[in-house]
Design an enzyme around this catalytic site. Structure first.
Site, mmCIF file in Angstrom:
data_model
loop_
_atom_site.group_PDB
_atom_site.id
_atom_site.type_symbol
_atom_site.label_atom_id
_atom_site.label_comp_id
_atom_site.label_asym_id
_atom_site.label_seq_id
_atom_site.Cartn_x
_atom_site.Cartn_y
_atom_site.Cartn_z
ATOM 1 N N GLU A 199 -0.522 -9.585 -1.961
ATOM 2 C CA GLU A 199 -1.726 -10.146 -2.382
ATOM 3 C C GLU A 199 -1.669 -9.908 -4.585
ATOM 4 O O GLU A 199 -2.270 -11.037 -4.968
ATOM 5 C CB GLU A 199 -2.889 -9.259 -1.938
ATOM 6 C CG GLU A 199 -2.755 -9.446 -0.486
ATOM 7 C CD GLU A 199 -4.020 -8.367 -0.243
ATOM 8 O OE1 GLU A 199 -4.722 -8.600 0.880
ATOM 9 O OE2 GLU A 199 -3.001 -6.806 -0.489
ATOM 10 N N ALA A 210 1.195 -1.265 -0.155
ATOM 11 C CA ALA A 210 -0.001 0.182 0.001
ATOM 12 C C ALA A 210 0.768 1.401 -0.174
ATOM 13 O O ALA A 210 2.060 1.497 0.447
ATOM 14 C CB ALA A 210 -1.121 -0.080 1.038
ATOM 15 N N GLU A 224 0.275 -6.781 7.301
ATOM 16 C CA GLU A 224 -0.437 -5.585 6.973
ATOM 17 C C GLU A 224 -1.164 -5.794 9.304
ATOM 18 O O GLU A 224 -1.624 -4.898 9.429
ATOM 19 C CB GLU A 224 -2.534 -6.464 7.073
ATOM 20 C CG GLU A 224 -2.400 -5.594 5.515
ATOM 21 C CD GLU A 224 -1.505 -6.777 4.592
ATOM 22 O OE1 GLU A 224 -1.776 -6.392 3.331
ATOM 23 O OE2 GLU A 224 -0.842 -7.953 5.304
ATOM 24 N N GLY A 270 0.361 -5.322 0.094
ATOM 25 C CA GLY A 270 -0.621 -5.863 -1.231
ATOM 26 C C GLY A 270 0.178 -5.893 -2.388
ATOM 27 O O GLY A 270 -0.246 -6.712 -3.425
#
Length: 328
Positions: A178, A130, A198, A175
């Protein structure tokens, strides 16, 4: 015994490590010949080939952070998604996500693409997750909507009809991991660092990681990794099934990419419609009971029976020659 490796670096040490990477001159990426997508550029389905070409942008124009390169000759059918948001280590900001969404949307409808490789042009980084600087300026509702958009993008990548490979030549956290999890296959260097970190920032994986990681490595191990926010290197990731292949890094810093390209080249000669239907059968079948999965397999199989490629495959076998598949 599987070694999970150290906890992820603190954000300060991670920033320091990433800051030490070398910024590549933009001229290195302005090579002629590739089909481009993001930022209002040429569509992938145009006639331009070979390596990547960026359009010139004015100071007021949106920066180009994601691009594509269509390979040619013996690699025709392989497309690279190139990520190069250098200053932010490919962090998932608004512009990056918007361009990636546009690019993936175009790829999804291009029947000439047989394999997609996601790679980073930022040294030692796949994707740092992020963009916390952007996120800090958002209200709670804006943050929720943005993460919903991220989740949608990862689903969009996962639903690409052709096989996808993530080449993890460095850090892939939050992310960034991900994004790699949304791909079908992953290659990594031993020195890579991968983790859903996270919980160390008061969050949980929100772009599909809490669902895809358990399906990949098992619920118990996934819980341990997510609860602790731990990062793992390439060898541990290979042992737990997080990546398909792991290799030593090379002098040019792209060993995972080279391994991903090798994997793509193994897929490339196979019948493209059959490969796409096999992907759909596995993806859809893994989410339902076995009886429903068998029905999905039957439907996918029925779609390859009338193809020219199936007839070519049978003829090539009988004639004892390599098949020449056309995707029809």
């Amino acid at each position: 015994m599987l070694k999970l490796g150290p906890w992820c670096w603190s954000w300060k040490s991670l920033e320091a490590t990433l800051r030490g990477t070398h910024f590549r001159a933009s001229s290195a990426f302005h090579r002629d010949g590739a089909q481009t997508l993001a930022g209002g550029r040429e569509p992938l389905t145009g006639g331009i080939r070979a390596s990547s070409r960026r359009q010139q942008h004015t100071a007021a124009a949106e920066p180009v952070e994601v691009d594509v390169k269509r390979l040619e000759e013996e690699d025709d059918g392989i497309v690279e998604v190139q990520m190069f948001r250098h200053k932010a280590r490919n962090a998932l900001g608004h512009v990056f996500v918007s361009q990636m969404r546009e690019l993936v949307s175009t790829l999804s409808s291009d029947s000439s693409v047989r394999v997609v490789v996601f790679k980073s042009l930022v040294p030692k980084v796949f994707c740092a997750g992020a963009d916390l600087k952007e996120r800090a300026l958002m209200t709670d509702s804006e943050s929720d909507l943005f993460v919903h958009g991220l989740r949608s993008l990862m689903t969009q990548i996962a639903l690409l009809p052709m096989p996808t490979v993530a080449a993890i030549d460095g850090v892939a956290v939050g992310g960034g991991l991900e994004l790699a999890l949304a791909c079908d296959l992953r290659t990594a260097v031993y020195s890579a660092q991968m983790g859903l970190i996270e919980t160390t920032r008061g969050l949980l994986p929100g772009a599909g990681g809490s669902q895809r990681l358990p399906r990949m490595v098992g619920i118990t191990l996934a819980k341990e990794l997510i609860f602790t926010g731990r990062c793992v290197g390439g060898q541990a990731a290979l042992e737990m099934g997080l990546v398909n292949r792991a290799v030593e890094q090379n002098q040019t810093g792209d060993a995972a990419y080279r391994e991903a390209l090798s994997l793509a080249r193994e897929i490339l000669p196979q019948a493209p419609i059959a490969v796409r239907m096999a992907k759909e059968a596995m993806n859809r079948g893994s989410e339902v009971d076995i009886s429903s999965a068998m029905a999905i397999e039957r439907m996918c199989y029925a779609r390859v029976i009338p193809t020219q490629d199936r007839r070519e495959g049978m003829a090539a076998f009988i004639e004892k020659r390599p098949p020449q598949y056309t995707g029809q």
